[in-house]
Design a protein around this motif. Structure first.
Motif, mmCIF file in Angstrom:
data_model
loop_
_atom_site.group_PDB
_atom_site.id
_atom_site.type_symbol
_atom_site.label_atom_id
_atom_site.label_comp_id
_atom_site.label_asym_id
_atom_site.label_seq_id
_atom_site.Cartn_x
_atom_site.Cartn_y
_atom_site.Cartn_z
ATOM 1 N N SER A 101 0.857 -1.191 0.000
ATOM 2 C CA SER A 101 0.000 0.000 0.000
ATOM 3 C C SER A 101 0.892 1.240 0.000
ATOM 4 O O SER A 101 1.895 1.269 0.719
ATOM 5 C CB SER A 101 -0.878 -0.004 1.258
ATOM 6 O OG SER A 101 -1.359 1.293 1.513
ATOM 7 N N SER A 160 1.886 7.718 1.370
ATOM 8 C CA SER A 160 0.477 8.077 1.194
ATOM 9 C C SER A 160 0.286 9.359 0.383
ATOM 10 O O SER A 160 -0.674 10.092 0.604
ATOM 11 C CB SER A 160 -0.182 8.241 2.573
ATOM 12 O OG SER A 160 -1.468 7.714 2.556
ATOM 13 N N ILE A 200 -3.255 12.388 -4.547
ATOM 14 C CA ILE A 200 -4.605 12.503 -5.125
ATOM 15 C C ILE A 200 -5.559 13.014 -4.045
ATOM 16 O O ILE A 200 -5.235 12.971 -2.859
ATOM 17 C CB ILE A 200 -5.121 11.135 -5.647
ATOM 18 C CG1 ILE A 200 -5.032 10.064 -4.538
ATOM 19 C CG2 ILE A 200 -4.379 10.689 -6.893
ATOM 20 C CD1 ILE A 200 -5.825 8.812 -4.832
ATOM 21 N N ASP A 201 -6.727 13.478 -4.495
ATOM 22 C CA ASP A 201 -7.822 13.785 -3.558
ATOM 23 C C ASP A 201 -8.502 12.464 -3.220
ATOM 24 O O ASP A 201 -8.826 11.695 -4.129
ATOM 25 C CB ASP A 201 -8.894 14.667 -4.230
ATOM 26 C CG ASP A 201 -8.386 16.053 -4.595
ATOM 27 O OD1 ASP A 201 -7.481 16.552 -3.905
ATOM 28 O OD2 ASP A 201 -8.905 16.624 -5.566
ATOM 29 N N ASP A 202 -8.715 12.192 -1.954
ATOM 30 C CA ASP A 202 -9.560 11.048 -1.603
ATOM 31 C C ASP A 202 -10.265 11.343 -0.285
ATOM 32 O O ASP A 202 -10.188 12.464 0.227
ATOM 33 C CB ASP A 202 -8.782 9.717 -1.594
ATOM 34 C CG ASP A 202 -7.775 9.627 -0.463
ATOM 35 O OD1 ASP A 202 -7.791 10.488 0.444
ATOM 36 O OD2 ASP A 202 -6.961 8.691 -0.477
ATOM 37 N N HIS A 203 -10.954 10.319 0.256
ATOM 38 C CA HIS A 203 -11.758 10.560 1.462
ATOM 39 C C HIS A 203 -10.902 10.930 2.671
ATOM 40 O O HIS A 203 -11.414 11.469 3.647
ATOM 41 C CB HIS A 203 -12.617 9.326 1.774
ATOM 42 C CG HIS A 203 -11.798 8.102 2.016
ATOM 43 N ND1 HIS A 203 -11.159 7.406 1.000
ATOM 44 C CD2 HIS A 203 -11.468 7.453 3.164
ATOM 45 C CE1 HIS A 203 -10.495 6.395 1.512
ATOM 46 N NE2 HIS A 203 -10.669 6.393 2.811
ATOM 47 N N ARG A 204 -9.588 10.663 2.618
ATOM 48 C CA ARG A 204 -8.755 11.006 3.776
ATOM 49 C C ARG A 204 -8.189 12.419 3.695
ATOM 50 O O ARG A 204 -7.817 12.992 4.715
ATOM 51 C CB ARG A 204 -7.611 9.988 3.922
ATOM 52 C CG ARG A 204 -8.075 8.631 4.359
ATOM 53 C CD ARG A 204 -6.940 7.824 4.971
ATOM 54 N NE ARG A 204 -5.858 7.579 4.049
ATOM 55 C CZ ARG A 204 -5.843 6.601 3.138
ATOM 56 N NH1 ARG A 204 -6.871 5.795 3.037
ATOM 57 N NH2 ARG A 204 -4.824 6.435 2.338
ATOM 58 N N THR A 223 -7.242 16.023 0.705
ATOM 59 C CA THR A 223 -7.084 16.492 -0.676
ATOM 60 C C THR A 223 -5.600 16.443 -1.057
ATOM 61 O O THR A 223 -4.716 16.417 -0.192
ATOM 62 C CB THR A 223 -7.579 17.941 -0.831
ATOM 63 O OG1 THR A 223 -6.754 18.771 0.000
ATOM 64 C CG2 THR A 223 -9.042 18.085 -0.432
ATOM 65 N N ALA A 224 -5.370 16.487 -2.365
ATOM 66 C CA ALA A 224 -3.988 16.522 -2.847
ATOM 67 C C ALA A 224 -3.290 17.779 -2.333
ATOM 68 O O ALA A 224 -2.128 17.717 -1.890
ATOM 69 C CB ALA A 224 -3.979 16.468 -4.376
ATOM 70 N N ARG A 265 -2.314 17.391 1.254
ATOM 71 C CA ARG A 265 -1.188 16.459 1.418
ATOM 72 C C ARG A 265 0.138 17.146 1.060
ATOM 73 O O ARG A 265 1.149 16.978 1.751
ATOM 74 C CB ARG A 265 -1.399 15.230 0.532
ATOM 75 C CG ARG A 265 -2.449 14.277 1.087
ATOM 76 C CD ARG A 265 -2.530 13.040 0.224
ATOM 77 N NE ARG A 265 -3.108 11.935 0.948
ATOM 78 C CZ ARG A 265 -4.351 11.463 0.743
ATOM 79 N NH1 ARG A 265 -5.136 12.027 -0.157
ATOM 80 N NH2 ARG A 265 -4.796 10.450 1.440
#
Ligand SMILES: Cc1cc2nc3c(=O)[nH]c(=O)nc-3n(C[C@H](O)[C@H](O)[C@H](O)COP(=O)(O)OP(=O)(O)OC[C@H]3O[C@@H](n4cnc5c(N)ncnc54)[C@H](O)[C@@H]3O)c2cc1C
Length: 277
Positions: free
Chosen positions: A112, A206, A250-254, A256-257, A260
């Motif tokens: 991962s 991540s 990337i943008d995801d549920h955890r 945004t790009a 990060r």
């Protein structure tokens, strides 16, 4: 589903060759989630927990060889003095139960981008040892990952161990999550500064399809050290900028790009200060 339980390394490699569809398992903290949620239905499970060779920690010339079956708890208890960043990362994994079962080899097997062991392994210039019944090979940790959940591990291979150089032990790991424990990283970062050899290593977690190195950021600080210039606040800020530029989030549920990238810049600036302090 067949259940295979080899009792030594030779038997394990033979079983891997004879049952290419078998899913290896050590701690099961990823595998059992996959099975319970019906995301995987392998024809066989290859349980490696009875293979004593995989649970060994060996101190070699200037490096530590950590068997793929070594759990996070042992990394914390036995290696915090020699590999502090890997121990710091291990402390942030899951809960005590997950740290007792979960292993470095399983983290590599899952591949991962958010795996917490990966940034310190990249920063330290570690190598991953993999083997099949035919051959053994070593892969630099930063070349091991190919994409989310994908690595250079071939279907007939197992992860044997990871070898981590111990030189230049000024190193730090930091992770951001949406809460303080039991959390997958929104992003994470590890740095190693080896002043004796003038080398810097980095690992970004991540914030890309794989764990990443920030090569320009490494070269920037190496240049300062070579020129005997201070790693002052301005230099640390520049290092942070170069790290955030190296990320491919990337943008995801955890998160945004953008977040990060910003957070990585902050983590990199701080961890460099701690590592040099
Ligand atoms: C509640 C919970 C919290 C978690 N928190 C975190 C966290 O904070 N950070 C984090 O990084 N992870 C976390 N995880 C994920 C997991 O704990 C880690 O990835 C752990 O390192 C997996 O190790 P394992 O020994 O349990 O692997 P397993 O589940 O046994 O295996 C994982 C994968 O690796 C393969 N594999 C295992 N050993 C080998 C080998 N020797 N050779 C080849 N392939 C192999 C398996 O086939 C499988 O694909 C969490 C999981 C849970 C359930």
């Amino acid at each position: 589903m067949e259940f295979l339980q080899p009792e030594d390394w030779g038997e394990a490699l033979e079983a891997r060759a004879a049952y290419p569809g078998a899913l290896p398992l050590w701690g099961g903290t990823d595998v059992m989630v996959e099975l319970n949620f019906d995301k995987a239905r392998p024809p066989a499970i290859l349980d490696l927990t009875a293979v004593p060779e995989l649970a060994a920690i060996e101190r070699e010339n200037g490096a530590i060889r950590i068997g793929s079956g070594v759990p996070y708890t042992r990394v914390i208890e036995e290696l915090q003095d020699v590999l502090p960043a890997l121990a710091q990362a291990s402390r942030t994994v899951g809960s005590p139960q997950i740290r007792n079962r979960g292993t470095i080899g399983g983290n590599l097997g899952t591949a991962s981008p958010a795996g917490d062991a990966h940034p310190p392994l990249l920063a330290a210039g570690a190598t991953v040892e993999v083997a099949s019944a035919r051959a053994t090979r070593s892969i630099a940790a930063h070349e091991f990952f190919e994409g989310p959940g994908r690595s250079k591990l071939r279907p007939d291979e197992l992860v044997t161990a990871v070898t981590v150089p111990t030189a230049g032990r000024q190193e730090q790991f930091a992770k951001i999550g949406t809460r303080n424990a039991m959390v997958i990283a929104v992003c994470s970062f590890a740095v190693r500064v080896d002043r004796e050899r003038g080398r810097v290593g980095t690992g970004i977690g991540s914030a890309g399809p794989t764990p990443l190195r920030a090569a320009e950021a490494e070269a920037f600080v190496e240049g300062l050290m070579a020129a005997d210039e201070p790693i002052d606040a301005a230099a640390r800020k520049r290092f942070g900028q170069l790290v955030s530029q190296a990320a491919r989030p990337i943008d995801d549920h955890r998160g945004t790009a953008d977040y990060r990238r910003h957070a990585l810049g902050v983590l990199a600036t701080r961890t460099l200060a701690w590592a040099c302090g």
